[in-house]
Design an enzyme around this catalytic site. Structure first.
Site, PDB file in Angstrom:
ATOM      1  N   SER A 261      48.936 -10.612 -13.840  1.00  0.00           N
ATOM      2  CA  SER A 261      48.522 -10.105 -15.152  1.00  0.00           C
ATOM      3  C   SER A 261      49.754  -9.835 -16.006  1.00  0.00           C
ATOM      4  O   SER A 261      50.877  -9.814 -15.517  1.00  0.00           O
ATOM      5  CB  SER A 261      47.734  -8.809 -14.982  1.00  0.00           C
ATOM      6  N   LYS A 262      49.491  -9.638 -17.288  1.00  0.00           N
ATOM      7  CA  LYS A 262      50.581  -9.343 -18.217  1.00  0.00           C
ATOM      8  C   LYS A 262      51.290  -8.057 -17.799  1.00  0.00           C
ATOM      9  O   LYS A 262      52.493  -7.910 -17.962  1.00  0.00           O
ATOM     10  CB  LYS A 262      50.007  -9.224 -19.629  1.00  0.00           C
ATOM     11  N   ARG A 263      50.505  -7.138 -17.244  1.00  0.00           N
ATOM     12  CA  ARG A 263      51.101  -5.870 -16.817  1.00  0.00           C
ATOM     13  C   ARG A 263      52.173  -6.060 -15.743  1.00  0.00           C
ATOM     14  O   ARG A 263      53.195  -5.377 -15.745  1.00  0.00           O
ATOM     15  CB  ARG A 263      50.021  -4.900 -16.333  1.00  0.00           C
TER      16      ARG A 263
END
Ligand code: GLU
Length: 509
Positions: A261-263
């Protein structure tokens, strides 16, 4: 007859293209090139609520940066256009009608509230053969009423009528034959009167068929839709030209479990987008591989190996190598950990191999960021050539070679302590004289003369050379000293030694 290979990358312009999408595009491109086939770029923009301005341009720019060529598309044109789904409404309308006429689809009027009630009353409610008989649709209502409602402008959807108890077989080139029972599928909405647009499923199948797509290569997240797609092909009578399916393994978090994920990128400091993205709504900026100083060849090489291996220990592979080696039989079913450090390693390898002029061009914006304007490209090329072996990303060329472009502002304390003694200023004065006397500053010549002087005087080689380096570079680091002084103007070298003599406090004897 062998079928012509035609593949498509079919992104929805709902935001920046994620790095997983880039890998999908890459595999499509590689497979098309390997088979002398066609690579189509189809924009799937039927969900107008999720449209994001700039996303389509972003997709085009990303693919171009990475060298993923498109044969047919919105910009390229082609014999199977239009290549943007919002421009194909008539085609979809016609196909929805064909399914309705053949009794393979039906019209449903259930409102969101009615559907919600059904969900609450019936455990695990699914709109299918077991429930459709109790709902408000053209299968349960008299034809006149259906017509009247439509004439009155009532909103409706068209649903696919899935036959129960069927074994649906999906032929997947990575996973083998995947069999599911049709009872688990619901009567998917294919079309909505509200916006006069088909849903993803219908538009996707109709286009794959009309565009004569031979292989559907896409992310694993679409595997659950594949049985429905197979049934749609059947319903239209297109089974003979059904494409082969290829569902690529998920990209997984570098650490821990689950989808990348972007996180993860924000936390560990790597981009999950090919190019920097400026969100038009929030103004948020997300970092991109290009702006971080990665080379497109490195990103391609790194991504190609996430889910595929060449079957030998080759690692550094050009696009042409990938095209010749690629095979679905060496793609894995299980997810691929996104080892971003490996991506940095690839970039280091490619940086080291990139010619100096190309690197200099890439480095110019970094120089500008550091306030260096109007540098001579030939000078920059030679400078980056000396430090590129120590750099991972383009901006590291600055960290490694900043002294080529500006005099030191300070001197590394521990090197001063170690190398700058009470005698050093006097020896450095002498060195200035030696340098002034050298006509030809080419590396070998200057080295011979300076080392000759050091040994003649009986000075300590390490101390003198390190003090020299400290004065010019600001620390005891960098490439071979006489390579530096060959490139730098001699007056600059001498000015820096003078400044060091003045600025570095000489310790007591
Ligand atoms: N529009 C879908 C997406 O955004 C395409 C999926 C497919 O390739 O069938 O990924």
């Amino acid at each position: 007859m062998e079928r012509r290979v035609r593949v498509r990358f079919a992104p929805s312009p709902t935001g920046p293209l994620h790095i997983g999408g880039v890998r999908t595009a890459l595999y499509n491109y590689i497979f098309a090139r390997q088979n002398g086939g066609d690579m189509i770029l189809r924009i799937e923009d039927t969900d107008s609520r999720r449209f994001v301005p700039g996303a389509e341009e972003y997709i085009n720019e990303s693919l171009a940066w990475l060298g993923i060529g498109i044969d047919e598309g919105v910009r390229e044109g082609g014999a199977y256009g239009p290549y943007k789904q919002s421009e194909r409404r008539d085609i979809y309308r016609e196909h929805v009608k064909a399914l309705l006429d053949a009794g393979k689809a039906y019209i449903a009027f259930d409102t969101p509230e009615e559907l919600e009630t059904a969900r609450q009353e019936i455990p695990n409610f699914q709109y299918d053969a077991s429930t459709r008989g109790n709902m408000r649709n053209s299968l349960t209502m008299p034809a006149e009423e259906v017509e009247r409602l439509i004439a009155d402008g009532a909103q409706y959807v068209v649903r696919f009528k899935i036959e129960p108890d069927r074994e649906v077989r999906v032929n997947d080139l990575i996973r083998g034959e995947v069999v599911v029972n049709s009872n688990i599928l619901d009567d998917k909405v294919l079309y909505k009167s509200a916006d006069d647009l088909p849903t993803y499923h219908l538009a996707n199948i109709v286009d794959d068929h009309l565009m004569e797509v031979s292989h559907v290569i896409r992310g694993e997240e679409w595997l659950p839709s594949a049985p429905l797609h197979v049934l749609l092909y059947e319903a239209f009578g297109w089974t003979d030209t059904m494409p082969s399916f290829v569902h690529l393994p998920l990209l997984l978090k570098p650490v821990g479990n689950g989808k990348l994920s972007k996180r993860d990128g924000d936390k560990l400091g790597f981009p999950v987008f090919p190019l920097e993205w400026h969100d038009p709504a929030s103004g948020e900026v997300s970092s991109g591989y290009r702006e971080k100083g990665y080379l497109p060849e490195a990103v391609v090489n790194f991504l190609a190996l996430l889910g595929w291996n060449p079957g030998d220990d080759s690692e550094v592979m050009s696009m042409d190598d990938l095209i010749s080696k690629f095979s679905f039989s060496h793609c894995s079913k299980s997810g691929a950990k996104f080892d971003f450090k490996k991506g940095i390693w690839f970039n280091h390898e490619y940086l080291g191999k990139t010619d100096n002029d190309t690197l200099a061009t890439l480095f110019m914006p970094v120089l500008a960021e550091h306030g260096v304007a109007g540098a001579d490209p030939a000078y920059v090329a030679k400078a980056v050539g000396m430090v590129k072996g120590r750099a991972d990303l383009v901006p590291d060329l600055w960290t490694q070679g900043d002294f080529f472009f500006k005099a030191p502002e300070s001197y590394a304390e521990k090197d001063v302590k170690k190398r700058w003694s009470a005698d050093t200023p006097r020896i450095m004065e002498e060195l200035i004289g030696v340098l002034e006397g050298i006509e030809d500053m080419t590396s070998a010549n200057a080295e011979e003369i300076v080392l000759g002087w050091i040994s003649e005087k009986g000075y300590h080689l390490g101390n003198v050379m390190n003090a020299f380096r400290l004065a010019v570079v600001g620390a005891c680091r960098g490439p071979h000293m006489f390579d530096i002084t060959e490139l730098m103007p001699k007056e600059e070298v001498i000015a820096r030694i003078r400044r060091a003599i003045k600025e570095i406090p000489a310790p007591e004897k």
